[in-house]
Design a protein around this motif. Structure first.
Motif, PDB file in Angstrom:
ATOM      1  N   UNK A   1       1.477  22.527   5.506  1.00 28.62           N
ATOM      2  CA  UNK A   1       1.912  23.533   6.446  1.00 28.62           C
ATOM      3  C   UNK A   1       0.740  24.462   6.858  1.00 28.62           C
ATOM      4  N   UNK A   2      -0.092  24.743   5.912  1.00 33.88           N
ATOM      5  CA  UNK A   2      -1.276  25.585   6.221  1.00 33.88           C
ATOM      6  C   UNK A   2      -2.205  24.874   7.194  1.00 33.88           C
ATOM      7  N   UNK A   3      -2.419  23.571   6.953  1.00 34.29           N
ATOM      8  CA  UNK A   3      -3.263  22.795   7.871  1.00 34.29           C
ATOM      9  C   UNK A   3      -2.628  22.701   9.238  1.00 34.29           C
ATOM     10  N   UNK A   4      -1.274  22.535   9.255  1.00 38.56           N
ATOM     11  CA  UNK A   4      -0.578  22.467  10.534  1.00 38.56           C
ATOM     12  C   UNK A   4      -0.660  23.780  11.301  1.00 38.56           C
ATOM     13  N   UNK A   5      -0.537  24.874  10.601  1.00 46.48           N
ATOM     14  CA  UNK A   5      -0.615  26.198  11.242  1.00 46.48           C
ATOM     15  C   UNK A   5      -2.002  26.463  11.820  1.00 46.48           C
TER      16      UNK A   5
ATOM     17  N   UNK B   1      -0.772  25.163  23.298  1.00 50.24           N
ATOM     18  CA  UNK B   1      -1.342  24.228  24.255  1.00 50.24           C
ATOM     19  C   UNK B   1      -1.859  22.958  23.588  1.00 50.24           C
ATOM     20  N   UNK B   2      -1.597  22.760  22.331  1.00 49.41           N
ATOM     21  CA  UNK B   2      -2.141  21.623  21.585  1.00 49.41           C
ATOM     22  C   UNK B   2      -1.077  20.537  21.437  1.00 49.41           C
ATOM     23  N   UNK B   3      -1.488  19.302  21.730  1.00 51.41           N
ATOM     24  CA  UNK B   3      -0.640  18.139  21.490  1.00 51.41           C
ATOM     25  C   UNK B   3      -1.161  17.422  20.248  1.00 51.41           C
TER      26      UNK B   3
END
Length: 312
Positions: A283-287, A293-295
């Motif tokens: 979750x930290x990496x995802x955040x 604007x990121x896909x």
């Protein structure tokens, strides 16, 4: 009785006139020549006191025994190296032989005129035979150097004769020419010398050019020193920043290692702790990776996809 008194009175008057005409007093500052019908008679009278001459026939010519002054005219004279200068001179002279002086020159006015010819002529000859540097300088002195850059700028050319020696040459040659005039020149000096206007302007231009060259050298050295200081500053700043970044990275590395070690020790207690740790890290990496604007393209076998699928 009256006629004899008148005769005695006339006799006394004549005696007084004759005594006045036959006696003269010579003081300490004078010397004299006795002339008879315009020609000198006897030896010169040089001792102070009372002197006797034949009245009405002999006359006395007085001359000064003291040192006399001669002041030359300001003349424009070329030097050996073709530099035109104005020269003002003066001298001191005395009458050494009153008899010879009277025969050759008669009086002091004639002597001054003759000295004009002699001294001005010898001055012209001496200046024409020497360069300007020899006339304006007396010695080959060492210039005072107050700054290192002046060692190359303040270089004086060597002189061969010098001003004092030229004055001695003029004095010697002038005395050779006055030896038969009954006079002796005691001293000769240059009172003042200056360039003519054209030469003076060129000298001033050269002085200005020289000062400008020194100023340019100052500026050049200052700019070089400024660039050196700026270069040293940039080098020191880059070195400080590099060292700071290195230390910061080391600190971050140690902090991350400690954090990892803490997380590992905290979550390695059981299977649920390990799964929770992996979930939080994901979750930290995802955040940190996503924004509006990121896909994101992920594989179906990744842990992140698994967690997202579980959330759905």
């Amino acid at each position: 009785m009256k006629k004899s008194n008148l005769f005695y009175i006339i006799l006394v008057v004549v005696a007084v006139i004759l005594s006045a005409q036959s006696v003269f007093i010579l003081d300490e500052t004078q010397q004299a020549i006795v002339t008879q019908f315009g020609k000198p008679v006897g030896e010169p009278r040089t001792s102070p006191g009372v002197n006797i001459v034949v009245p009405f026939i002999q006359k006395v010519q007085f001359f000064d025994k003291r040192y006399l002054e001669w002041d030359g005219d300001k003349n424009q004279v070329p030097t050996k190296d073709k530099k035109y200068i104005f020269v003002d001179t003066y001298a001191r002279w005395e009458i050494t032989n009153p008899l010879q002086f009277f025969i050759r020159l008669r009086d002091e006015r004639s002597a001054q005129s003759r000295l004009d010819d002699i001294l001005d002529g010898e001055t012209r000859n001496a200046i024409a035979n020497h360069n300007l540097l020899d006339i304006v300088r007396s010695t080959n002195r060492e210039p005072e150097v107050t700054e290192e850059f002046m060692e190359e700028l303040e270089i004086l050319e060597e002189i061969e004769v010098g001003r004092d020696k030229i004055e001695e040459i003029i004095l010697q040659k002038a005395n050779e020419r006055t030896s038969d005039l009954g006079v002796r020149i005691l001293d000769f000096r240059f009172k003042r010398m200056n360039y003519v206007d054209e030469v003076r302007d060129r000298v001033y231009d050269r002085m200005i050019s020289e000062r400008n060259r020194i100023a340019d050298q100052f500026r050049s050295e200052g700019q070089g020193e400024a660039r050196k200081i700026l270069g040293d500053k940039e080098r020191d700043l880059a070195q400080i920043q590099s060292e700071a970044q290195r230390q910061a990275e080391e600190i971050r590395g140690r902090a991350d290692a400690e954090a990892t070690e803490i997380y590992a020790s905290a979550y390695n207690q059981n299977r649920q702790s390990i799964d929770l740790y992996k979930f939080l890290r994901s979750m930290e990496a995802l955040e940190n990776s996503l924004d509006e604007e990121t896909n994101l393209v992920i594989s179906s076998d990744s842990d992140l996809f698994k967690y997202l699928k579980q959330m759905n």
